[in-house]
Design a protein around this motif. Structure first.
Motif, PDB file in Angstrom:
ATOM      1  N   ILE A 114      90.458  19.904  21.314  1.00 50.72           N
ATOM      2  CA  ILE A 114      91.900  19.652  21.436  1.00 50.72           C
ATOM      3  C   ILE A 114      92.672  20.868  20.950  1.00 50.72           C
ATOM      4  O   ILE A 114      92.411  21.382  19.856  1.00 50.72           O
ATOM      5  CB  ILE A 114      92.337  18.426  20.602  1.00 50.72           C
ATOM      6  CG1 ILE A 114      91.588  17.166  21.026  1.00 50.72           C
ATOM      7  CG2 ILE A 114      93.852  18.208  20.710  1.00 50.72           C
ATOM      8  CD1 ILE A 114      91.867  15.952  20.138  1.00 50.72           C
ATOM      9  N   VAL A 116      96.572  21.711  20.104  1.00 50.54           N
ATOM     10  CA  VAL A 116      97.870  21.091  19.879  1.00 50.54           C
ATOM     11  C   VAL A 116      98.961  22.154  19.967  1.00 50.54           C
ATOM     12  O   VAL A 116      98.841  23.218  19.361  1.00 50.54           O
ATOM     13  CB  VAL A 116      97.926  20.428  18.473  1.00 50.54           C
ATOM     14  CG1 VAL A 116      99.284  19.790  18.223  1.00 50.54           C
ATOM     15  CG2 VAL A 116      96.815  19.413  18.317  1.00 50.54           C
ATOM     16  N   SER A 118     101.644  22.854  18.349  1.00 51.49           N
ATOM     17  CA  SER A 118     102.285  22.469  17.096  1.00 51.49           C
ATOM     18  C   SER A 118     103.646  23.122  16.917  1.00 51.49           C
ATOM     19  O   SER A 118     103.805  24.323  17.133  1.00 51.49           O
ATOM     20  CB  SER A 118     101.386  22.850  15.914  1.00 51.49           C
ATOM     21  OG  SER A 118     102.057  22.611  14.699  1.00 51.49           O
ATOM     22  N   THR A 154     100.446  16.868  14.863  1.00 50.68           N
ATOM     23  CA  THR A 154      99.642  16.121  15.838  1.00 50.68           C
ATOM     24  C   THR A 154     100.442  15.702  17.060  1.00 50.68           C
ATOM     25  O   THR A 154      99.874  15.289  18.056  1.00 50.68           O
ATOM     26  CB  THR A 154      99.051  14.845  15.206  1.00 50.68           C
ATOM     27  OG1 THR A 154     100.118  14.037  14.694  1.00 50.68           O
ATOM     28  CG2 THR A 154      98.072  15.184  14.098  1.00 50.68           C
ATOM     29  N   LYS A 158      99.488  18.775  24.266  1.00 50.74           N
ATOM     30  CA  LYS A 158      98.088  19.013  23.935  1.00 50.74           C
ATOM     31  C   LYS A 158      97.316  19.339  25.199  1.00 50.74           C
ATOM     32  O   LYS A 158      97.670  18.867  26.278  1.00 50.74           O
ATOM     33  CB  LYS A 158      97.452  17.765  23.312  1.00 50.74           C
ATOM     34  CG  LYS A 158      97.891  17.458  21.922  1.00 50.74           C
ATOM     35  CD  LYS A 158      97.372  16.092  21.523  1.00 50.74           C
ATOM     36  CE  LYS A 158      98.273  15.459  20.521  1.00 50.74           C
ATOM     37  NZ  LYS A 158      99.681  15.393  20.879  1.00 50.74           N
ATOM     38  N   ASP A 180      98.545   9.715  19.107  1.00 46.65           N
ATOM     39  CA  ASP A 180      98.005  11.076  19.133  1.00 46.65           C
ATOM     40  C   ASP A 180      97.587  11.556  17.749  1.00 46.65           C
ATOM     41  O   ASP A 180      96.643  12.328  17.614  1.00 46.65           O
ATOM     42  CB  ASP A 180      98.915  12.076  19.842  1.00 46.65           C
ATOM     43  CG  ASP A 180     100.385  11.927  19.562  1.00 46.65           C
ATOM     44  OD1 ASP A 180     100.780  11.071  18.752  1.00 46.65           O
ATOM     45  OD2 ASP A 180     101.154  12.678  20.170  1.00 46.65           O
ATOM     46  N   VAL A 184      93.699  12.825  17.161  1.00 47.85           N
ATOM     47  CA  VAL A 184      93.340  14.128  16.578  1.00 47.85           C
ATOM     48  C   VAL A 184      92.496  13.930  15.321  1.00 47.85           C
ATOM     49  O   VAL A 184      91.473  14.607  15.135  1.00 47.85           O
ATOM     50  CB  VAL A 184      94.602  14.974  16.299  1.00 47.85           C
ATOM     51  CG1 VAL A 184      94.241  16.247  15.527  1.00 47.85           C
ATOM     52  CG2 VAL A 184      95.318  15.330  17.602  1.00 47.85           C
ATOM     53  N   THR A 194      89.495  21.360  16.591  1.00 52.23           N
ATOM     54  CA  THR A 194      90.895  21.310  16.984  1.00 52.23           C
ATOM     55  C   THR A 194      91.509  22.665  16.681  1.00 52.23           C
ATOM     56  O   THR A 194      91.045  23.394  15.812  1.00 52.23           O
ATOM     57  CB  THR A 194      91.666  20.204  16.220  1.00 52.23           C
ATOM     58  OG1 THR A 194      91.551  20.435  14.817  1.00 52.23           O
ATOM     59  CG2 THR A 194      91.144  18.814  16.576  1.00 52.23           C
ATOM     60  N   GLU A 196      95.493  25.058  17.242  1.00 50.13           N
ATOM     61  CA  GLU A 196      96.917  24.990  17.566  1.00 50.13           C
ATOM     62  C   GLU A 196      97.400  26.343  18.041  1.00 50.13           C
ATOM     63  O   GLU A 196      96.767  27.344  17.786  1.00 50.13           O
ATOM     64  CB  GLU A 196      97.722  24.512  16.373  1.00 50.13           C
ATOM     65  CG  GLU A 196      97.558  25.320  15.124  1.00 50.13           C
ATOM     66  CD  GLU A 196      98.187  24.686  13.883  1.00 50.13           C
ATOM     67  OE1 GLU A 196      98.570  23.512  13.939  1.00 50.13           O
ATOM     68  OE2 GLU A 196      98.285  25.375  12.878  1.00 50.13           O
TER      69      GLU A 196
END
Length: 196
Positions: A114, A116, A118, A154, A158, A180, A184, A194, A196
């Motif tokens: 994932i 993100v 952010s 989060t 995404k 979500d 995450v 994960t 960002e």
């Protein structure tokens, strides 16, 4: 193939322009895609307009839920998606440059599940009101301190590897604005990367 999941609640004023801009841009890039509009509980013409767009724009799919629930709509679209990658955009907030950067990051990092978009990451430009930025900061800090969240936020856009996250999505208990966050957190606890 790429799947775009777009929850839509009372978005009749935005949905056509957004769907056309995204589909035109992806076609210009020769991208194989599906764009899934998940209408949820709208009381305006969102559903009718989305269905009309699906009838004239190849690759547009409409799903409908009776109750307004952003998280349930995200989950519904994610589980219906067929693409290798799934991107979540809002009707009124999307960024194709983010999509390109997130895909490049995923290509460099096969263990990342994932990415993100952010609002709190270094270099991010958050132009929302100070009160909304404060709520995000407090919530994100609590989730990081209380649950060990590895990214700074989060919510928002995404890009996800569908095969890795769809099983996790089925186990999520929260909907509304917490789906979500739970997704995450569960991904991180399963050892999925994960970023960002």
């Amino acid at each position: 193939m790429l799947s775009i999941v777009m929850p839509a609640h009372n978005e009749a004023g935005y949905v056509e322009a957004t769907v056309r801009e995204i589909t035109d841009a992806l076609r210009a890039r020769d991208e194989a895609f599906e764009l899934i509009v998940v209408e949820n509980g709208s009381t305006d013409g969102t559903l009718a307009l989305a269905r009309e767009l699906a009838g004239v724009i190849p690759g547009v799919i409409v799903r409908s839920r009776a109750v307004a629930d952003y998280g349930a709509a995200l989950c519904d679209g994610l589980l219906a998606a067929q693409g290798e990658l799934v991107v979540t955009f809002d009707v009124d907030y999307y960024d194709l440059d983010f999509l390109a950067r997130a895909r490049a990051l995923l290509e460099r990092s096969p263990s990342t599940a994932i990415v993100v978009g952010s609002k709190r990451a270094p270099g991010a430009r958050d132009t929302r009101s100070w009160s909304r930025r404060l709520v995000t900061a407090v919530f994100s800090t609590l989730v990081r301190a209380g649950f060990g969240l590895g990214v700074s936020d989060t919510h928002g856009m995404k890009v996800m590897r569908r095969e890795l996250v769809s099983t996790i999505a089925r186990t999520c208990q929260f909907t509304t604005d917490l789906f979500d966050t739970e997704l995450v957190l569960r991904a991180e606890r399963e050892g999925l990367g994960t970023a960002e």
